[in-house]
Design a protein around this motif. Structure first.
Motif, mmCIF file in Angstrom:
data_model
loop_
_atom_site.group_PDB
_atom_site.id
_atom_site.type_symbol
_atom_site.label_atom_id
_atom_site.label_comp_id
_atom_site.label_asym_id
_atom_site.label_seq_id
_atom_site.Cartn_x
_atom_site.Cartn_y
_atom_site.Cartn_z
ATOM 1 N N LEU A 9 2.585 -47.161 -52.178
ATOM 2 C CA LEU A 9 3.004 -48.512 -51.824
ATOM 3 C C LEU A 9 3.063 -49.371 -53.079
ATOM 4 C CD1 LEU A 9 3.734 -50.847 -49.958
ATOM 5 C CD2 LEU A 9 1.273 -51.120 -49.483
ATOM 6 N N ALA A 10 2.053 -49.289 -53.920
ATOM 7 C CA ALA A 10 2.052 -50.061 -55.164
ATOM 8 C C ALA A 10 3.266 -49.720 -56.016
ATOM 9 C CB ALA A 10 0.756 -49.814 -55.932
ATOM 10 N N ALA A 23 20.692 -46.203 -39.980
ATOM 11 C CA ALA A 23 21.266 -47.008 -41.055
ATOM 12 C C ALA A 23 20.803 -46.550 -42.431
ATOM 13 C CB ALA A 23 20.920 -48.482 -40.847
ATOM 14 N N GLY A 24 19.750 -45.727 -42.466
ATOM 15 C CA GLY A 24 19.264 -45.201 -43.743
ATOM 16 C C GLY A 24 17.934 -45.748 -44.215
ATOM 17 N N VAL A 25 17.247 -46.512 -43.377
ATOM 18 C CA VAL A 25 15.927 -47.031 -43.736
ATOM 19 C C VAL A 25 14.938 -45.874 -43.792
ATOM 20 C CG1 VAL A 25 14.026 -48.531 -42.991
ATOM 21 C CG2 VAL A 25 16.411 -49.281 -42.717
ATOM 22 N N ARG A 26 14.082 -45.877 -44.806
ATOM 23 C CA ARG A 26 13.055 -44.847 -44.939
ATOM 24 C C ARG A 26 11.702 -45.405 -44.502
ATOM 25 N NH1 ARG A 26 16.242 -43.174 -50.122
ATOM 26 N NH2 ARG A 26 16.061 -45.403 -50.337
ATOM 27 N N LEU A 27 10.999 -44.623 -43.687
ATOM 28 C CA LEU A 27 9.738 -45.059 -43.089
ATOM 29 C C LEU A 27 8.564 -44.323 -43.717
ATOM 30 C CD1 LEU A 27 10.871 -45.087 -39.342
ATOM 31 C CD2 LEU A 27 11.064 -46.922 -41.043
ATOM 32 N N HIS A 28 7.640 -45.082 -44.280
ATOM 33 C CA HIS A 28 6.446 -44.535 -44.924
ATOM 34 C C HIS A 28 5.211 -45.028 -44.185
ATOM 35 C CE1 HIS A 28 8.246 -43.218 -48.903
ATOM 36 N NE2 HIS A 28 9.266 -43.780 -48.274
ATOM 37 N N VAL A 72 21.717 -51.305 -49.474
ATOM 38 C CA VAL A 72 20.422 -51.593 -50.077
ATOM 39 C C VAL A 72 19.489 -50.439 -49.722
ATOM 40 C CG1 VAL A 72 18.449 -53.178 -50.036
ATOM 41 C CG2 VAL A 72 20.783 -54.082 -49.899
ATOM 42 N N ASP A 73 18.700 -49.985 -50.690
ATOM 43 C CA ASP A 73 17.675 -48.982 -50.404
ATOM 44 C C ASP A 73 16.499 -49.709 -49.762
ATOM 45 O OD1 ASP A 73 19.087 -46.860 -51.529
ATOM 46 O OD2 ASP A 73 18.244 -47.211 -53.512
ATOM 47 N N VAL A 74 16.207 -49.364 -48.508
ATOM 48 C CA VAL A 74 15.166 -50.061 -47.758
ATOM 49 C C VAL A 74 14.058 -49.091 -47.383
ATOM 50 C CG1 VAL A 74 14.634 -51.430 -45.697
ATOM 51 C CG2 VAL A 74 16.869 -51.673 -46.808
ATOM 52 N N TYR A 75 12.835 -49.508 -47.677
ATOM 53 C CA TYR A 75 11.643 -48.760 -47.311
ATOM 54 C C TYR A 75 10.787 -49.668 -46.438
ATOM 55 C CZ TYR A 75 12.891 -45.983 -51.406
ATOM 56 O OH TYR A 75 13.559 -45.212 -52.317
ATOM 57 N N ILE A 76 10.334 -49.160 -45.302
ATOM 58 C CA ILE A 76 9.326 -49.875 -44.523
ATOM 59 C C ILE A 76 8.036 -49.080 -44.667
ATOM 60 C CG2 ILE A 76 8.601 -50.791 -42.297
ATOM 61 C CD1 ILE A 76 11.513 -50.945 -41.455
ATOM 62 N N VAL A 84 14.573 -52.849 -51.433
ATOM 63 C CA VAL A 84 13.717 -53.774 -50.698
ATOM 64 C C VAL A 84 12.608 -52.974 -50.024
ATOM 65 C CG1 VAL A 84 13.600 -55.384 -48.761
ATOM 66 C CG2 VAL A 84 15.570 -55.433 -50.300
ATOM 67 N N VAL A 85 11.394 -53.471 -50.149
ATOM 68 C CA VAL A 85 10.244 -52.894 -49.463
ATOM 69 C C VAL A 85 9.777 -53.886 -48.409
ATOM 70 C CG1 VAL A 85 7.859 -52.092 -49.683
ATOM 71 C CG2 VAL A 85 9.517 -51.570 -51.479
#
Length: 135
Positions: A122-123, A87-92, A46-50, A17-18
């Protein structure tokens, strides 16, 4: 309320999820939920990226989230950020958005930031994700 069956929940297939975060300190009421939702999903494997862009990059600037709350007497946004990271969220962070807010990627970003990227990243994240959410 109807009871949810086991088929309702994720079946442990890999999910990505992005969350695109454009909201920032001028709209604090929009700044907690992306981190909270991201942490919940990450805890569900869930692999989460913000990905922070537009005014959202300001939330990753040192000091900005330290006193910011989504609601009066609510939890600090910086605490939501730290919970999401645990929780493992990755921040970009969007590199092209930084100069408009006079943010120097090498000096001004909080330690929780995982990467500073161009729009092409991002794309790529969006195209590879199962779901994309915007705030």
């Amino acid at each position: 309320m109807a009871e949810l069956g086991n088929d309702y929940y994720l079946d442990n297939d890999e999910q990505t999820v992005v969350i695109i975060m454009t909201s920032g300190p001028s709209t604090p009421h929009r700044c907690a939920t992306p981190f909270y939702l991201g942490a919940v999903m990450a805890s569900m494997d869930v692999d989460v990226y913000i990905f922070f862009t537009m005014e959202g990059v300001r939330l990753m600037e040192k000091g900005v989230a330290d006193d910011l709350r989504a609601m009066e007497d609510g939890k600090l946004i910086k605490d939501f950020i730290q919970d999401a990271k645990r929780a493992g969220v990755r921040l970009h962070v969007c590199q092209p958005a930084l100069p408009g807010y006079r943010i120097d990627a090498s000096l001004d970003l909080i330690d929780e930031v995982d990467e500073v990227n161009r729009a092409s990243e991002l794309a790529d994240l969006i195209l590879r994700s199962d779901k994309t959410i915007t705030f």
